[in-house]
Scaffold this motif. Structure first.
Motif, PDB file in Angstrom:
ATOM      1  N   VAL A 136     -71.885 -31.739 -45.124  1.00 42.99           N
ATOM      2  CA  VAL A 136     -70.934 -32.504 -45.915  1.00 42.99           C
ATOM      3  C   VAL A 136     -70.461 -31.609 -47.048  1.00 42.99           C
ATOM      4  O   VAL A 136     -71.269 -30.977 -47.727  1.00 42.99           O
ATOM      5  CB  VAL A 136     -71.568 -33.782 -46.493  1.00 42.99           C
ATOM      6  CG1 VAL A 136     -70.622 -34.445 -47.485  1.00 42.99           C
ATOM      7  CG2 VAL A 136     -71.917 -34.754 -45.376  1.00 42.99           C
TER       8      VAL A 136
ATOM      9  N   THR B 161     -71.956 -38.767 -39.742  1.00 45.14           N
ATOM     10  CA  THR B 161     -72.282 -38.140 -41.016  1.00 45.14           C
ATOM     11  C   THR B 161     -71.756 -38.920 -42.206  1.00 45.14           C
ATOM     12  O   THR B 161     -72.421 -39.034 -43.234  1.00 45.14           O
ATOM     13  CB  THR B 161     -71.727 -36.706 -41.050  1.00 45.14           C
ATOM     14  OG1 THR B 161     -72.294 -35.958 -39.976  1.00 45.14           O
ATOM     15  CG2 THR B 161     -72.062 -36.024 -42.363  1.00 45.14           C
ATOM     16  N   ALA B 162     -70.547 -39.462 -42.090  1.00 45.08           N
ATOM     17  CA  ALA B 162     -69.919 -40.144 -43.224  1.00 45.08           C
ATOM     18  C   ALA B 162     -70.776 -41.300 -43.711  1.00 45.08           C
ATOM     19  O   ALA B 162     -71.030 -41.435 -44.915  1.00 45.08           O
ATOM     20  CB  ALA B 162     -68.522 -40.625 -42.843  1.00 45.08           C
TER      21      ALA B 162
ATOM     22  N   SER C 139     -63.858 -30.416 -38.665  1.00 46.43           N
ATOM     23  CA  SER C 139     -63.876 -31.430 -39.711  1.00 46.43           C
ATOM     24  C   SER C 139     -62.834 -32.498 -39.422  1.00 46.43           C
ATOM     25  O   SER C 139     -61.996 -32.358 -38.521  1.00 46.43           O
ATOM     26  CB  SER C 139     -63.608 -30.786 -41.075  1.00 46.43           C
ATOM     27  OG  SER C 139     -63.660 -31.741 -42.113  1.00 46.43           O
TER      28      SER C 139
ATOM     29  N   PRO D 275     -67.038 -34.914 -43.884  1.00 48.43           N
ATOM     30  CA  PRO D 275     -68.092 -34.495 -42.953  1.00 48.43           C
ATOM     31  C   PRO D 275     -67.600 -33.352 -42.068  1.00 48.43           C
ATOM     32  O   PRO D 275     -66.434 -33.316 -41.667  1.00 48.43           O
ATOM     33  CB  PRO D 275     -68.353 -35.760 -42.135  1.00 48.43           C
ATOM     34  CG  PRO D 275     -67.052 -36.497 -42.169  1.00 48.43           C
ATOM     35  CD  PRO D 275     -66.402 -36.169 -43.482  1.00 48.43           C
TER      36      PRO D 275
ATOM     37  N   VAL E 274     -71.031 -35.450 -36.052  1.00 46.90           N
ATOM     38  CA  VAL E 274     -70.109 -35.480 -37.187  1.00 46.90           C
ATOM     39  C   VAL E 274     -69.576 -36.888 -37.406  1.00 46.90           C
ATOM     40  O   VAL E 274     -69.258 -37.278 -38.530  1.00 46.90           O
ATOM     41  CB  VAL E 274     -68.957 -34.480 -36.976  1.00 46.90           C
ATOM     42  CG1 VAL E 274     -67.968 -34.960 -35.926  1.00 46.90           C
ATOM     43  CG2 VAL E 274     -68.229 -34.203 -38.281  1.00 46.90           C
TER      44      VAL E 274
ATOM     45  N   ARG F 249     -74.493 -30.219 -38.722  1.00 41.03           N
ATOM     46  CA  ARG F 249     -73.598 -31.074 -39.486  1.00 41.03           C
ATOM     47  C   ARG F 249     -73.815 -30.829 -40.973  1.00 41.03           C
ATOM     48  O   ARG F 249     -74.929 -30.605 -41.426  1.00 41.03           O
ATOM     49  CB  ARG F 249     -73.814 -32.548 -39.154  1.00 41.03           C
ATOM     50  CG  ARG F 249     -75.040 -33.175 -39.782  1.00 41.03           C
ATOM     51  CD  ARG F 249     -75.069 -34.665 -39.492  1.00 41.03           C
ATOM     52  NE  ARG F 249     -76.189 -35.313 -40.169  1.00 41.03           N
ATOM     53  CZ  ARG F 249     -76.407 -36.617 -40.117  1.00 41.03           C
ATOM     54  NH1 ARG F 249     -75.598 -37.401 -39.433  1.00 41.03           N
ATOM     55  NH2 ARG F 249     -77.429 -37.147 -40.732  1.00 41.03           N
TER      56      ARG F 249
END
Length: 358
Positions: free
Chosen positions: A187, A232-233, A152, A167, A229, A185
């Motif tokens: 969240v 992902t945000a 992370s 994420p 990752v 992945r």
């Protein structure tokens, strides 16, 4: 509640970045011995290897008890009859390599290959760690049958709508045959520790490798899976913005509850009665309370985001489980096999039907 004891959770799991995220719910310093399992910052790779992955799984022959004569018997059965052990070349048992009396994780075909935790979860993950990515949690549960490493970012992120999240990349596998080795992945919603998989905007990228001698994981494919990752945000923030922009009135929320937890039997069309009616009413009440009053959904009440949050939170933390089930393990299984993704998508589609009736 979890089947795992507090002692196990305080010695067989490692929790990182507590200076930013706080302690895990199971934190008990008196159960951790001389070495705390909580880390103010990132969890060192060496600690994961030494404290959790310091053993290997081994495949052992499986023997079947067969009738025998007095001349070739190896022992007698419960009725006193002569019997002998015959090795089955088609089956192997997976056990701890250096523990002769330890748990048998499972019995599989001769093609089954145990994925060693140190190699598949740690060495492959180690290659993608840098200043922005670090190990945030790791653990071994079910007497060694399941393990994970979570990568992370150190700091949580916040969307303009006030949703705080981080994420992650989850690497997990089992030795009892319940899961393929998976890199996925996810969240985590920081407020409620729910896990989402970018379900509405897109399917969360993942890589799965079966426990077979015919399947291998190369460094390149693992790295490609883990690098998502970084994307992902933005994907999650876009999903939150989309859902927060969809208004939901109190009347539409009530209609959603009617559709999500119907009061009629789908097979007969008749009204529910007895225990089934009571269970449906309890579930509706729990969802409504989450939507209106709980910090995990209520701040966004009146939007589609609050609806999805209420459903997701209920599934993670509130919904009754079958007798003997373990919520911690159940949530991990649903996260890896896509059940939470399917749940979010079904909730959204159900809400769409309410907002735009045919």
């Amino acid at each position: 509640m979890t089947k795992e004891s507090l002692a196990t959770l305080n010695t067989q799991t490692l929790i990182g970045h507590t200076d930013r995220r706080g302690r895990a719910w199971h934190y008990k310093s008196e159960l951790q011995g001389e070495r705390p399992n909580h880390y103010p910052g990132a969890i060192p790779v060496a600690d994961v290897r030494e404290r959790l992955f310091n053993w290997r799984a081994a495949a052992r022959p499986v023997a079947v008890e067969r009738p025998a004569t007095e001349d070739d018997a190896t022992h007698r059965d419960a009725d006193g009859n002569p019997v002998r052990w015959v090795v089955d070349p088609r089956r192997r048992a997976i056990v701890r390599e250096e523990d002769p009396d330890g748990t048998v994780f499972g019995v599989f075909s001769a093609d089954y290959v145990p994925h060693q935790y140190g190699e598949w979860l740690l060495e492959n993950v180690q290659h993608i760690l840098d200043d922005d990515l670090s190990i945030a949690s790791a653990g071994v549960l079910r007497d060694g049958a399941v393990a994970w490493v979570e990568v992370s970012v150190p700091d949580s992120l916040r969307t303009p709508e006030g949703v705080e999240f981080r994420p992650n990349l989850l690497a997990t596998t089992t030795l009892d045959g319940t899961l393929a080795t998976t890199y996925k992945r996810t969240v985590t919603d920081v407020v409620c520790d729910n896990t989402r998989n970018i379900a509405l905007a897109e399917r969360g990228p993942q890589t799965k490798i079966r426990h077979s001698r015919y399947e291998k994981l190369g460094l390149l494919s693992a790295r490609q899976a883990l690098e998502v990752v970084y994307t992902t945000a933005d994907a999650f923030a876009a999903e939150v913005a989309r859902l927060c922009a969809v208004p939901v009135s109190d009347a539409q929320w009530a209609m959603f509850l009617d559709a999500w937890v119907p009061g009629t039997d789908p097979r007969t069309g008749g009204e529910l009665s007895g225990a089934r009616k009571a269970a449906a009413e309890r579930r509706r009440s729990e969802l409504d309370d989450l939507y209106r009053n709980d910090e995990r959904a209520a701040p966004w009440r009146g939007s589609a985001h609050a609806v999805v949050q209420a459903v997701n939170t209920h599934e993670h933390h509130v919904r009754a489980l079958a007798h003997g089930s373990d919520r911690l393990q159940s949530n991990m299984r649903k996260m890896v096999n896509g059940a939470f993704e399917d749940l979010d998508v079904r909730a959204w589609h159900t809400l769409e039907g309410v907002l735009q009736p045919a």
